[in-house]
Write a protein that holds these residues in place. Structure first.
Motif, PDB file in Angstrom:
ATOM      1  N   VAL A 119      49.230  34.745  39.923  1.00 62.25           N
ATOM      2  CA  VAL A 119      48.870  36.133  40.217  1.00 62.25           C
ATOM      3  C   VAL A 119      48.750  36.958  38.943  1.00 62.25           C
ATOM      4  O   VAL A 119      47.827  37.780  38.799  1.00 62.25           O
ATOM      5  CB  VAL A 119      49.916  36.764  41.175  1.00 62.25           C
ATOM      6  CG1 VAL A 119      49.639  38.245  41.361  1.00 62.25           C
ATOM      7  CG2 VAL A 119      49.890  36.045  42.517  1.00 62.25           C
ATOM      8  N   GLY A 153      45.633  35.633  37.089  1.00 61.10           N
ATOM      9  CA  GLY A 153      44.427  35.551  37.901  1.00 61.10           C
ATOM     10  C   GLY A 153      43.730  34.218  37.851  1.00 61.10           C
ATOM     11  O   GLY A 153      42.502  34.140  37.919  1.00 61.10           O
ATOM     12  N   LYS A 169      39.989  35.821  37.397  1.00 70.20           N
ATOM     13  CA  LYS A 169      40.156  37.217  36.966  1.00 70.20           C
ATOM     14  C   LYS A 169      39.341  37.495  35.701  1.00 70.20           C
ATOM     15  O   LYS A 169      38.566  38.465  35.648  1.00 70.20           O
ATOM     16  CB  LYS A 169      41.632  37.516  36.718  1.00 70.20           C
ATOM     17  CG  LYS A 169      41.931  38.900  36.161  1.00 70.20           C
ATOM     18  CD  LYS A 169      43.428  39.060  35.928  1.00 70.20           C
ATOM     19  CE  LYS A 169      43.742  40.340  35.185  1.00 70.20           C
ATOM     20  NZ  LYS A 169      43.484  41.551  36.023  1.00 70.20           N
ATOM     21  N   TRP A 172      42.148  41.778  41.090  1.00 75.14           N
ATOM     22  CA  TRP A 172      43.456  41.307  41.545  1.00 75.14           C
ATOM     23  C   TRP A 172      43.230  40.142  42.506  1.00 75.14           C
ATOM     24  O   TRP A 172      42.364  40.204  43.367  1.00 75.14           O
ATOM     25  CB  TRP A 172      44.212  42.426  42.256  1.00 75.14           C
ATOM     26  CG  TRP A 172      44.275  43.688  41.447  1.00 75.14           C
ATOM     27  CD1 TRP A 172      45.031  43.929  40.339  1.00 75.14           C
ATOM     28  CD2 TRP A 172      43.528  44.893  41.678  1.00 75.14           C
ATOM     29  NE1 TRP A 172      44.810  45.198  39.861  1.00 75.14           N
ATOM     30  CE2 TRP A 172      43.887  45.818  40.663  1.00 75.14           C
ATOM     31  CE3 TRP A 172      42.586  45.280  42.635  1.00 75.14           C
ATOM     32  CZ2 TRP A 172      43.352  47.094  40.598  1.00 75.14           C
ATOM     33  CZ3 TRP A 172      42.044  46.547  42.570  1.00 75.14           C
ATOM     34  CH2 TRP A 172      42.428  47.442  41.556  1.00 75.14           C
ATOM     35  N   ILE A 173      44.030  39.087  42.363  1.00 75.98           N
ATOM     36  CA  ILE A 173      43.810  37.872  43.149  1.00 75.98           C
ATOM     37  C   ILE A 173      45.119  37.417  43.782  1.00 75.98           C
ATOM     38  O   ILE A 173      46.186  37.497  43.168  1.00 75.98           O
ATOM     39  CB  ILE A 173      43.236  36.742  42.269  1.00 75.98           C
ATOM     40  CG1 ILE A 173      41.942  37.205  41.595  1.00 75.98           C
ATOM     41  CG2 ILE A 173      42.968  35.483  43.095  1.00 75.98           C
ATOM     42  CD1 ILE A 173      41.429  36.247  40.548  1.00 75.98           C
ATOM     43  N   ASN A 174      45.025  36.947  45.011  1.00 75.22           N
ATOM     44  CA  ASN A 174      46.183  36.417  45.713  1.00 75.22           C
ATOM     45  C   ASN A 174      45.693  35.393  46.739  1.00 75.22           C
ATOM     46  O   ASN A 174      44.490  35.231  46.947  1.00 75.22           O
ATOM     47  CB  ASN A 174      46.972  37.542  46.392  1.00 75.22           C
ATOM     48  CG  ASN A 174      48.455  37.262  46.459  1.00 75.22           C
ATOM     49  OD1 ASN A 174      48.884  36.309  47.104  1.00 75.22           O
ATOM     50  ND2 ASN A 174      49.265  38.101  45.806  1.00 75.22           N
TER      51      ASN A 174
END
Length: 282
Positions: free
Chosen positions: A68, A71, A88, A100-102
């Motif tokens: 997270v 990214g 990212k 933002w990455i999840n």
């Protein structure tokens, strides 16, 4: 105003999100999944027109484990070319916006917690049932991901001769019964007895996954998403019957198990990623 992106192994959806409402939703079927260059180009082409709006950033839910902080996504489910992708950095250079990455199911339960059925809860679990079986967790009122965005992935647990995911996802139909969940759903709507029996068997297996969830996390609510959740009425009776032998009757009395009311919860949750401070083990 933020862009939310729900990246799946088959489809990509992106929209502009404001106050929990999705505007200008765009969808693509993911093509050339064996090519990292092509899939990235398709993702960028889907998002770029949305950047004309005064958005603050872009949140993306991806079906994989995620670093997270940096990214980076790893071993993306059903997209073989995405083994290790610094997503990212790539997208920030291309789109000139914060990224933002999840995990995608984390985004789903985040959307449900902020604007859906899990509002006003301190503990909730999102269970996305489709090609695979994914879980996302709200613990103590906050999205919990674990160190690698892998917390809650009960589908990987051994069950019978396979895993829980095999018996509680589309694999149950394609791998076990040489059909598809969609075909079985369509037949069940026509009253086909064999299809209805297959959904009943599916519900019994899913109940065993839910027992694991209840023992491990004891949430206030389980919200189901994914394509198979649309068949909830067909598998709910057998699921609840199979749950009846759960050891803690008060837990069964209190738990709410419901299908989502918003197919865009994953997009909404992805758009909210920029507001989070996600707790992780040190």
């Amino acid at each position: 105003m933020t862009i939310g992106v729900d990246l799946g192994g088959t489809n990509i959806r992106a929209g502009v999100v404001q106050a929990g409402e999705v505007h200008t939703l765009r969808r693509h079927i993911l093509k050339r999944k064996d090519s990292l260059t092509d899939t990235l180009a398709q993702l960028i082409d889907l998002i770029r027109p949305l950047c004309q709006y005064p958005v603050e950033g872009i949140g993306i839910g991806v079906p994989s484990v995620v670093d997270v902080q940096n990214g980076v996504v790893y071993q993306v489910a059903n997209i073989p070319s995405w083994e290790e992708v610094p997503l990212k950095d790539i997208l920030e250079k291309e789109l000139n916006l914060p990224i933002w990455i999840n995990n995608d199911v984390n985004c789903f339960i985040l959307g449900e917690h902020q604007h859906g059925l899990a509002q006003n809860t301190t503990s909730a679990l999102g269970l996305c049932i489709g090609t695979g079986l994914g879980c996302g967790l709200i613990l103590n009122g906050t999205l919990y991901t674990g160190t690698n965005c892998g917390a809650g992935e009960i589908g990987m647990l051994s069950y019978l001769d396979q895993t829980l995911e095999y018996y509680c996802s589309g694999d149950f139909f394609t791998g076990r019964h040489a059909t598809t969940a969609l075909e079985t759903f369509e037949l069940a709507t026509l009253g086909d007895r064999q299809a209805l029996a297959l959904w009943a068997a599916f519900g019994r297996h899913l109940a065993e996954a839910i027992k694991v969830i209840l023992y491990a996390y004891d949430p206030e609510i389980i919200v189901m998403g994914g394509s198979i959740s649309k068949a909830f009425s067909f598998f709910e009776p057998s699921m609840r019957a199979q749950l009846s032998d759960f050891s803690y009757r008060e837990t069964l009395r209190r738990i709410r198990i419901l299908p989502t009311e918003n197919e865009n919860s994953g997009v909404i949750g992805a758009a909210a990623l920029g507001t989070l401070s996600v707790p992780r083990f040190s």
